[in-house]
Enzyme design. Structure first.
Site, PDB file in Angstrom:
ATOM      1  N   THR A 156      78.006  36.875  27.894  1.00 19.43           N
ATOM      2  CA  THR A 156      79.454  36.751  27.773  1.00 19.43           C
ATOM      3  C   THR A 156      79.819  37.695  26.640  1.00 19.43           C
ATOM      4  O   THR A 156      79.022  37.886  25.712  1.00 19.43           O
ATOM      5  CB  THR A 156      79.900  35.314  27.428  1.00 19.43           C
ATOM      6  OG1 THR A 156      79.317  34.948  26.182  1.00 19.43           O
ATOM      7  CG2 THR A 156      79.466  34.303  28.500  1.00 19.43           C
ATOM      8  N   HIS A 157      80.967  38.328  26.748  1.00 19.86           N
ATOM      9  CA  HIS A 157      81.371  39.356  25.774  1.00 19.86           C
ATOM     10  C   HIS A 157      80.337  40.489  25.695  1.00 19.86           C
ATOM     11  O   HIS A 157      80.231  41.160  24.681  1.00 19.86           O
ATOM     12  CB  HIS A 157      81.583  38.757  24.374  1.00 19.86           C
ATOM     13  CG  HIS A 157      82.429  37.522  24.364  1.00 19.86           C
ATOM     14  ND1 HIS A 157      83.789  37.543  24.163  1.00 19.86           N
ATOM     15  CD2 HIS A 157      82.097  36.218  24.580  1.00 19.86           C
ATOM     16  CE1 HIS A 157      84.269  36.296  24.222  1.00 19.86           C
ATOM     17  NE2 HIS A 157      83.252  35.483  24.491  1.00 19.86           N
ATOM     18  N   SER A 278      71.166  66.783  35.983  1.00 18.73           N
ATOM     19  CA  SER A 278      72.092  67.586  35.190  1.00 18.73           C
ATOM     20  C   SER A 278      71.680  69.040  35.282  1.00 18.73           C
ATOM     21  O   SER A 278      70.499  69.354  35.351  1.00 18.73           O
ATOM     22  CB  SER A 278      72.039  67.117  33.735  1.00 18.73           C
ATOM     23  OG  SER A 278      72.462  68.137  32.863  1.00 18.73           O
ATOM     24  N   LYS A 284      67.695  64.431  32.682  1.00 21.05           N
ATOM     25  CA  LYS A 284      68.688  63.479  33.173  1.00 21.05           C
ATOM     26  C   LYS A 284      68.468  63.009  34.609  1.00 21.05           C
ATOM     27  O   LYS A 284      68.081  63.768  35.480  1.00 21.05           O
ATOM     28  CB  LYS A 284      70.076  64.102  33.097  1.00 21.05           C
ATOM     29  CG  LYS A 284      70.519  64.393  31.689  1.00 21.05           C
ATOM     30  CD  LYS A 284      71.027  63.159  30.995  1.00 21.05           C
ATOM     31  CE  LYS A 284      72.462  62.933  31.390  1.00 21.05           C
ATOM     32  NZ  LYS A 284      72.992  61.748  30.744  1.00 21.05           N
ATOM     33  N   ASN A 286      71.084  60.681  36.733  1.00 22.85           N
ATOM     34  CA  ASN A 286      72.375  60.000  36.577  1.00 22.85           C
ATOM     35  C   ASN A 286      72.708  59.094  37.760  1.00 22.85           C
ATOM     36  O   ASN A 286      72.461  59.464  38.907  1.00 22.85           O
ATOM     37  CB  ASN A 286      73.482  61.039  36.407  1.00 22.85           C
ATOM     38  CG  ASN A 286      73.307  61.866  35.145  1.00 22.85           C
ATOM     39  OD1 ASN A 286      72.857  61.354  34.125  1.00 22.85           O
ATOM     40  ND2 ASN A 286      73.639  63.143  35.219  1.00 22.85           N
ATOM     41  N   GLU A 291      78.748  55.326  39.769  1.00 20.19           N
ATOM     42  CA  GLU A 291      79.842  55.915  38.979  1.00 20.19           C
ATOM     43  C   GLU A 291      81.001  56.342  39.873  1.00 20.19           C
ATOM     44  O   GLU A 291      82.171  56.134  39.557  1.00 20.19           O
ATOM     45  CB  GLU A 291      79.353  57.144  38.210  1.00 20.19           C
ATOM     46  CG  GLU A 291      78.466  56.824  37.034  1.00 20.19           C
ATOM     47  CD  GLU A 291      77.971  58.105  36.383  1.00 20.19           C
ATOM     48  OE1 GLU A 291      78.498  58.464  35.326  1.00 20.19           O
ATOM     49  OE2 GLU A 291      77.071  58.758  36.947  1.00 20.19           O
ATOM     50  N   TYR A 318     113.724  50.831  61.419  1.00 19.28           N
ATOM     51  CA  TYR A 318     112.819  51.944  61.141  1.00 19.28           C
ATOM     52  C   TYR A 318     113.507  53.010  60.291  1.00 19.28           C
ATOM     53  O   TYR A 318     114.667  53.349  60.515  1.00 19.28           O
ATOM     54  CB  TYR A 318     112.328  52.587  62.448  1.00 19.28           C
ATOM     55  CG  TYR A 318     111.458  53.807  62.189  1.00 19.28           C
ATOM     56  CD1 TYR A 318     110.091  53.665  61.980  1.00 19.28           C
ATOM     57  CD2 TYR A 318     112.013  55.086  62.094  1.00 19.28           C
ATOM     58  CE1 TYR A 318     109.300  54.767  61.688  1.00 19.28           C
ATOM     59  CE2 TYR A 318     111.230  56.192  61.814  1.00 19.28           C
ATOM     60  CZ  TYR A 318     109.866  56.030  61.607  1.00 19.28           C
ATOM     61  OH  TYR A 318     109.091  57.112  61.318  1.00 19.28           O
ATOM     62  N   GLN A 323     106.760  57.060  57.893  1.00 19.76           N
ATOM     63  CA  GLN A 323     105.729  58.034  58.250  1.00 19.76           C
ATOM     64  C   GLN A 323     104.724  58.209  57.098  1.00 19.76           C
ATOM     65  O   GLN A 323     103.596  58.612  57.312  1.00 19.76           O
ATOM     66  CB  GLN A 323     106.388  59.372  58.594  1.00 19.76           C
ATOM     67  CG  GLN A 323     105.436  60.438  59.044  1.00 19.76           C
ATOM     68  CD  GLN A 323     106.167  61.567  59.752  1.00 19.76           C
ATOM     69  OE1 GLN A 323     106.685  61.382  60.844  1.00 19.76           O
ATOM     70  NE2 GLN A 323     106.229  62.719  59.115  1.00 19.76           N
TER      71      GLN A 323
END
Ligand code: ARG
Length: 460
Positions: A156-157, A278, A284, A286, A291, A318, A323
Site C-alpha cells: 500500500t502506498h 536501446s 538495455k 525495455n 509501456e 440527425y 459523421q
C-alpha cells in the site's frame, strides 16, 4: 464526375474543397460489409411487403454481393465525390444493375442506414473483443494457478505492507477484467436494436416490416422512436466508456509490469520477444509492450471525451456532426484489440523471479501485522500491540534484522507475552496461510478462486 444522388435541386457543382471536407468515405469505407448486409436485409424486407418484386430483390442482392467481392479483392474504386460508403455502394450498384439499383433506397435514409451500419459493425467488434478479453483472462488464471504459493510483498502506498501470493495478485487483475467483460456485454445488449425504418427522422410511408428486418439482422427488436433512432449515439459513448475503463485497468497492470521488470524490483522477467533494446545503451532491455499499452490509454480516454462532446447539445434529430462518431469508435476498437492481443500473448510468458519476490517480502517487515495479531490473541489490546510492534520494527531498522531474524530474547524486550511459538506467525508462509477466507491471499483460497473463475469463463 459521378452524379450526386441528391443533386436534383442544385444548380452548381460542389466546391472541390467542400467535397473533400464533407466526405467520410476515407474512413467509413470500413463499414462496407455491414452496409451491404443492411441493404440486403432492407431489400429482402421490401420484397416481403410487396414494395419490390422478388426479381428486383434478387438483382439487388446479386449486385451487392458482386460489389462486396470487389471490395474484398481491393478492386473497388472509392470516390470522394460520392461522399460516403453508402452512396459509393449504391451508385455503383445502379451503374451495374440499372433502374432496380435506384429502388434500393426506398423507405430508407442514410440517417437510419448509418445508424444501423455502425451498430452492426460495433456488434461484431464487441464479439471479437470479448474473445480476446477472455483469452487474456484464461492466461491470468493459468499463471495464478501455477503461482498460488509464490510469495511476494503486497503494497500500500507502494511501501511493503503484508505478504501476498503472486497468484492472488494476478487474480486481482482478473477481477477487474471480469467487470470489464460484463460492461461490454451490457453495452452490446443495450445497443442491439434496429434503427432502420426510422428513415430520415419521422419514419416512412411504405408498409415496412421492421420486426422482420430486425430478425434478419440479428437485432433484438426495432427501436421504438424514429427521432431517437437516427440521433442516438449512446452506444458509441458506452462502448468508449467500457474501452476507457478497460484501458485504465491495463495501464495499472502495465505500470506494475514496468516496475517489476526494473532491476530495482526484479520481480519478473519478460521474454525477449516482448521487449526491445536501446540504440545507444547496449545493456538495455525495455518493457515496451506494457509501456505502450499504458501510453495508448490516453488516446482512448480522448475518444470518450470527443464523443461526449460531439453529442452534447445536439438538437434532434440527425445532424452532420454525427459523421464525427466514426474515427473515435474505430480507433478505440483498434487500440483495445491490439492491447488485449499483446497482453493475452504476453501474460502466460511472464517469468516470476520467486527468490527476489520472497526476499523483498522478508525485507519489508511485512509480517508486522501478524505479530500484532499474535499479541492480541494473548490479551494485548490492539492499539498497544500496534505500539509494541512499532518499537520492534524500529529496533529491526537499527539492527538490520527482520522480525523473524530476531531472537526470542530480543523480541521479549518489547513484550513479555511473546513466546517461542511467535516464530510460526512471523514466517511469510504462515502469514499468507492465515488469511484463509473467501477473497483472502492463502494459497488454498487462491486455488479455490481459480476454480470458480474457470467455471465462470466456461459459462460464457
Ligand atoms: N456519412 C454520413 C454519416 O456518417 C451518413 C449520413 C448522412 N446523412 C445526411 N443526411 N447527410 O453520418
Amino acid at each position: 464526375q459521378p452524379i450526386k444522388p441528391w443533386g436534383g435541386r442544385f444548380t452548381e457543382a460542389t466546391d472541390a474543397f467542400v467535397e473533400r471536407f464533407t466526405a467520410s468515405v476515407g474512413f467509413d469505407y470500413r463499414l462496407y460489409h455491414h452496409d451491404i448486409n443492411g441493404s440486403i436485409a432492407h431489400a429482402t424486407m421490401l420484397a416481403k411487403v410487396g414494395v419490390l418484386t422478388d426479381a428486383e430483390r434478387d438483382q439487388i442482392i446479386t449486385g451487392l454481393e458482386e460489389i462486396r467481392a470487389e471490395i474484398v479483392a481491393g478492386k473497388f474504386n472509392w470516390s470522394v465525390s460520392l461522399e460516403d460508403v453508402h452512396m459509393n455502394i449504391e451508385a455503383v450498384l445502379t451503374q451495374r444493375i440499372g433502374i432496380t439499383g435506384k429502388k434500393l433506397h426506398t423507405g430508407r435514409s442514410r440517417n437510419d442506414q448509418v445508424a444501423t451500419d455502425i451498430r452492426l459493425y460495433l456488434r461484431d467488434e464487441i464479439d471479437a473483443i470479448a474473445k480476446e478479453l477472455t483469452r487474456l483472462q484464461q492466461g491470468l488464471l493459468s499463471v495464478a494457478e501455477r503461482e498460488a504459493d509464490t510469495i511476494m510483498p503486497g503494497f500500500t502506498h507502494l511501501q511493503t505492507a503484508q505478504p501476498v501470493t503472486f497468484g492472488h495478485h494476478l487474480l486481482a487483475w482478473f477481477e477487474m477484467l471480469q467487470r470489464d467483460y460484463s460492461r461490454l456485454i451490457d453495452c452490446r445488449a443495450r445497443m442491439n436494436y434496429l434503427p432502420l425504418g426510422a428513415a430520415a427522422l419521422a419514419g416512412t410511408t411504405y408498409p415496412i416490416d421492421r420486426a422482420y428486418t430486425a430478425q434478419l439482422l440479428g437485432f433484438t427488436a426495432p427501436t421504438e422512436n424514429s427521432l431517437d433512432s437516427v440521433s442516438d449515439r449512446d452506444f458509441a459513448i458506452e462502448f468508449s466508456s467500457f474501452a476507457s475503463i478497460l484501458m485504465m485497468h491495463l495501464s495499472r497492470f502495465s505500470e506494475e509490469l514496468v516496475l517489476w521488470t526494473s532491476s530495482q524490483f526484479s520481480f519478473i522477467d519478460l521474454p525477449d520477444r516482448f521487449c526491445t533494446g536501446s540504440s545507444i545503451m547496449p545493456q538495455k532491455k525495455n518493457p515496451d509492450v506494457p509501456e505502450l499499452v499504458r501510453g495508448k490509454t490516453g488516446r482512448v480516454y480522448g475518444h470518450l471525451t470527443a464523443l461526449l462532446t460531439l453529442m452534447k447539445s445536439q438538437p434532434l434529430a440527425y445532424n452532420k456532426d454525427n459523421q464525427e462518431d466514426k474515427e473515435p469508435v474505430f480507433d478505440a476498437i483498434d487500440t483495445v484489440k491490439d492491447c488485449l492481443r499483446a497482453f493475452a500473448d504476453m501474460v502466460p510468458a511472464i517469468l516470476p523471479r520467486k527468490e527476489k519476490m520472497y526476499e523483498a517480502a522478508k525485507r519489508g517487515f511485512s509480517t508486522a501485522t501478524d505479530l500484532a495479531d499474535y499479541l492480541v490473541r494473548r490479551g494485548v489490546p490492539f492499539r498497544d500491540a500496534h505500539e509494541i510492534v512499532g518499537k520492534s520494527v524500529g529496533y529491526g531498522v537499527q539492527t538490520g534484522k527482520d522480525l523473524s531474524e530476531m531472537s526470542l530474547a530480543e523480541l521479549q524486550q518489547f513484550s513479555t507475552v511473546i513466546e517461542q511459538d511467535v516464530f510460526a506467525v512471523l514466517t511469510l508462509e504462515g502469514s499468507v496461510a492465515a488469511r484463509n477466507h473467501i477473497g483472502g491471499t492463502a494459497p488454498n483460497q487462491v486455488k479455490a478462486a481459480v476454480e470458480r473463475a474457470k467455471l465462470s469463463l466456461a459459462a460464457r
